[in-house]
Motif scaffolding. Sequence first.
Motif, PDB file in Angstrom:
ATOM      1  N   ALA A 129       0.821  -1.216   0.000  1.00  0.00           N
ATOM      2  CA  ALA A 129       0.000   0.000   0.000  1.00  0.00           C
ATOM      3  C   ALA A 129       0.852   1.262   0.000  1.00  0.00           C
ATOM      4  O   ALA A 129       1.815   1.381   0.753  1.00  0.00           O
ATOM      5  N   GLY A 130       0.493   2.184  -0.874  1.00  0.00           N
ATOM      6  CA  GLY A 130       1.122   3.491  -0.883  1.00  0.00           C
ATOM      7  C   GLY A 130       2.493   3.567  -1.502  1.00  0.00           C
ATOM      8  O   GLY A 130       3.160   4.609  -1.419  1.00  0.00           O
ATOM      9  N   GLN A 185      -2.855  -1.978   5.797  1.00  0.00           N
ATOM     10  CA  GLN A 185      -2.415  -1.096   4.709  1.00  0.00           C
ATOM     11  C   GLN A 185      -2.235   0.340   5.178  1.00  0.00           C
ATOM     12  O   GLN A 185      -1.344   1.048   4.680  1.00  0.00           O
ATOM     13  N   GLN A 186      -3.025   0.783   6.133  1.00  0.00           N
ATOM     14  CA  GLN A 186      -2.803   2.121   6.692  1.00  0.00           C
ATOM     15  C   GLN A 186      -1.437   2.205   7.360  1.00  0.00           C
ATOM     16  O   GLN A 186      -0.707   3.187   7.192  1.00  0.00           O
ATOM     17  N   LYS A 189       1.358   2.034   4.636  1.00  0.00           N
ATOM     18  CA  LYS A 189       1.465   3.293   3.886  1.00  0.00           C
ATOM     19  C   LYS A 189       2.143   4.372   4.730  1.00  0.00           C
ATOM     20  O   LYS A 189       3.001   5.111   4.240  1.00  0.00           O
ATOM     21  N   TYR A 192       5.913   3.648   4.850  1.00  0.00           N
ATOM     22  CA  TYR A 192       6.607   3.986   3.605  1.00  0.00           C
ATOM     23  C   TYR A 192       6.711   5.495   3.431  1.00  0.00           C
ATOM     24  O   TYR A 192       7.772   6.015   3.051  1.00  0.00           O
ATOM     25  N   THR A 193       5.634   6.198   3.711  1.00  0.00           N
ATOM     26  CA  THR A 193       5.635   7.662   3.571  1.00  0.00           C
ATOM     27  C   THR A 193       6.664   8.301   4.479  1.00  0.00           C
ATOM     28  O   THR A 193       7.419   9.191   4.070  1.00  0.00           O
TER      29      THR A 193
END
Length: 198
Positions: A129-130, A185-186, A189, A192-193
Motif C-alpha cells: 500500500a502506498g 495497509q494504513q 502506507k 513507507y511515507t
Amino acid sequence: MQFKTASIVKVAILANLLRQHATNGTGLSSYEDELASAMIQDSDNDAATALLETEGGNTQPDALFKRLGMTHSHMDSESWGYSTTTATDQLTLLKNIFYQSRVLTDSSRTYMQGLMNNIAVDQSWGITAGLTPDATVALKNGWLADKNGWIINSTGHITSKQSDYVIAILSNQTVSEDAGIDLVQQLAKATYTTLNAQ
C-alpha cells in the motif's frame, strides 16, 4: 505480543527446508520446487502441509527459530496456521533472507527472494500500500478467520530510491477480512511515507 501466523509461516517452512538441504549437501527436488512455488506465490495450503511432511512434521521449523534466535516463535503441532510469532521475530527471519545470514546460504536466500518477489497478483496487498512507482516489494501475507475475529498479517522487504527495509505487520481480532487488510495497509502506507519523506 504473540500473534498467530496464518500463512506468513510458509516463509519459515521453506527457509527450514532449504536449511535442511544445505546441511545435508542436497538441493530441492523438482517436486519440492513445485510445492515451494505454489506455497509462497499462491499461498497454497496443501503445498505447505506436504513440505512440512518432507521436513519431518509440523514442528520442524522450530529448529530454524532456535538457530535464528526467534525465541518467541513456535510451531503448532496440529495446525501450522496457528503457530505463534512476534513482529520482532519475523523481522529477524526477513533480515536473514534479504540481508545477511549465518544460517541460510546465499543460494537459499536468493531462491526465497525470487519467490517472494513474484506473489500472485490477487495477493499483492498489505505492505504494498502506498508505494511509489520506483519501489519494489517482496512479500508474504497471511489471513485467517479465528474465533475472536480475523488474523491479517503482511510481511516482506521494500526498496525504493530512498529506503531499503524489512517490515512485519501482524494483527488480530478485526471484525472482517477487509477491515483487517485496511488496518494493515494504513500502517504500511504510513511507514513507507515516513521513510521516504523528502
